[in-house]
Scaffold this active site. Structure first.
Site, PDB file in Angstrom:
ATOM      1  N   HIS A 140      -4.192 -15.831   9.830  1.00 52.54           N
ATOM      2  CA  HIS A 140      -3.385 -14.689   9.421  1.00 52.54           C
ATOM      3  C   HIS A 140      -3.687 -13.442  10.238  1.00 52.54           C
ATOM      4  CE1 HIS A 140      -1.959 -17.065   6.109  1.00 52.54           C
ATOM      5  NE2 HIS A 140      -3.172 -17.195   5.599  1.00 52.54           N
TER       6      HIS A 140
ATOM      7  N   PRO B 295       0.829  -1.199   0.000  1.00 53.64           N
ATOM      8  CA  PRO B 295       0.000   0.000   0.000  1.00 53.64           C
ATOM      9  C   PRO B 295       0.871   1.260   0.000  1.00 53.64           C
ATOM     10  CG  PRO B 295      -0.813  -1.593   1.587  1.00 53.64           C
ATOM     11  CD  PRO B 295       0.512  -2.092   1.122  1.00 53.64           C
ATOM     12  N   GLU B 296       0.549   2.185  -0.869  1.00 55.99           N
ATOM     13  CA  GLU B 296       1.271   3.439  -0.947  1.00 55.99           C
ATOM     14  C   GLU B 296       0.414   4.536  -0.327  1.00 55.99           C
ATOM     15  OE1 GLU B 296       2.989   4.014  -4.867  1.00 55.99           O
ATOM     16  OE2 GLU B 296       3.064   1.862  -5.202  1.00 55.99           O
TER      17      GLU B 296
END
Length: 273
Positions: free
Chosen positions: A92, A2-3
């Site tokens: 997870h 993710p940016e």
């Protein structure tokens, strides 16, 4: 990974869910995610803390609580999920923030690369990891002259320079490829060779691309979804990233995929010089 636009979207979707919530307890199932302090202290210090705001710096989320700040980096596939306490979870899911109203903020990370740091409130910007990052495109100080000065200090390629989080915070592989296309600059150009006009075009492209991507909720290229499980839509507007061998949207020349700065890099040989 993710940016900036994706992390900003996560921040915005998290705010109405958890602001005002008080943490009753914290459970950490994968201790390596907590980088500072030790896990026991991390959990103990968060007990009884109320979340008042969520900020962002570059690709980092900053949870502001009563007297501590939680700095979180999602890395490759980290994701926050808001659920009722008794909702089932999978293997997870590694960190659980249980609130007093029996809801939970859960951190899920398939690759387990994400990180969390807890600091006294007010100190988070002055110590690593946040003290190491540079300006971001939405900062007022991010001007053409500032960017020009940074580019004149390095002999690296423009691609490598823009990926450096100590210079421009928040840009990653997707958006660097896109802004270089929009500004007609080859990713293989050495940063010091850019002209004044090219730097102006690059500066404009960086700001516009990031703003447009935020408006579209980011780009879902592989696994990214926001806190509500929704995908971004900016990927439908990408000019070069992920479009190897496809015709350039401007000139029709096949998009090239190569390696620059040890990263897969997409560009148009005709449009970018």
């Amino acid at each position: 990974m993710p940016e900036l636009p994706e992390v900003e979207t996560v921040r915005r979707t998290l705010l109405p869910l958890v602001v005002g919530k008080t943490i009753e307890r914290v459970n950490v199932l994968w201790e390596k995610i907590v980088q500072h302090p030790e896990v026991e202290t991390f959990c103990e210090r968060l007990k009884g803390q109320t979340i008042y705001d969520i900020q962002r710096r570059g690709k980092f989320l900053i949870f502001q609580l009563d007297n501590v700040a939680l700095v979180s980096h999602l890395r490759m596939e980290g994701r926050y999920i808001y659920e009722k306490e008794d909702t089932p979870f999978d293997r997870h899911t590694h960190v659980f923030f249980t609130f007093t109203d029996r809801t939970e903020l859960r951190y899920r990370d398939v690759r387990k690369f994400g990180t969390m740091h807890l600091f006294d409130k007010g100190k988070e910007l002055h110590v690593p990891p946040l003290s190491n990052i540079g300006l971001e495109p939405l900062d007022e100080q991010f001007t053409v002259s500032w960017l020009s000065d940074q580019l004149q200090r390095t002999e690296r390629t423009i691609k490598a320079t823009l990926l450096d989080q100590t210079i421009v915070a928040g840009l990653g592989n997707i958006y660097v490829d896109e802004v270089l296309f929009r500004s007609s600059i080859s990713p293989e150009r050495v940063a010091t060779t850019l002209t004044v006009q090219e730097i102006e075009a690059l500066h404009k492209a960086i700001i516009q691309t990031i703003q447009e991507a935020i408006e579209k909720g980011g780009s879902t290229v592989r696994t990214y979804v926001n806190t509500q499980g929704k995908t971004g839509t900016f990927q439908t507007q990408l000019y070069v990233y992920g479009r190897a061998n496809m015709p350039c949207r401007r000139c029709g020349t096949p998009i090239i995929k190569t390696t620059v700065a040890n990263r897969g890099t997409h560009y148009c040989q005709h449009c970018q010089t």
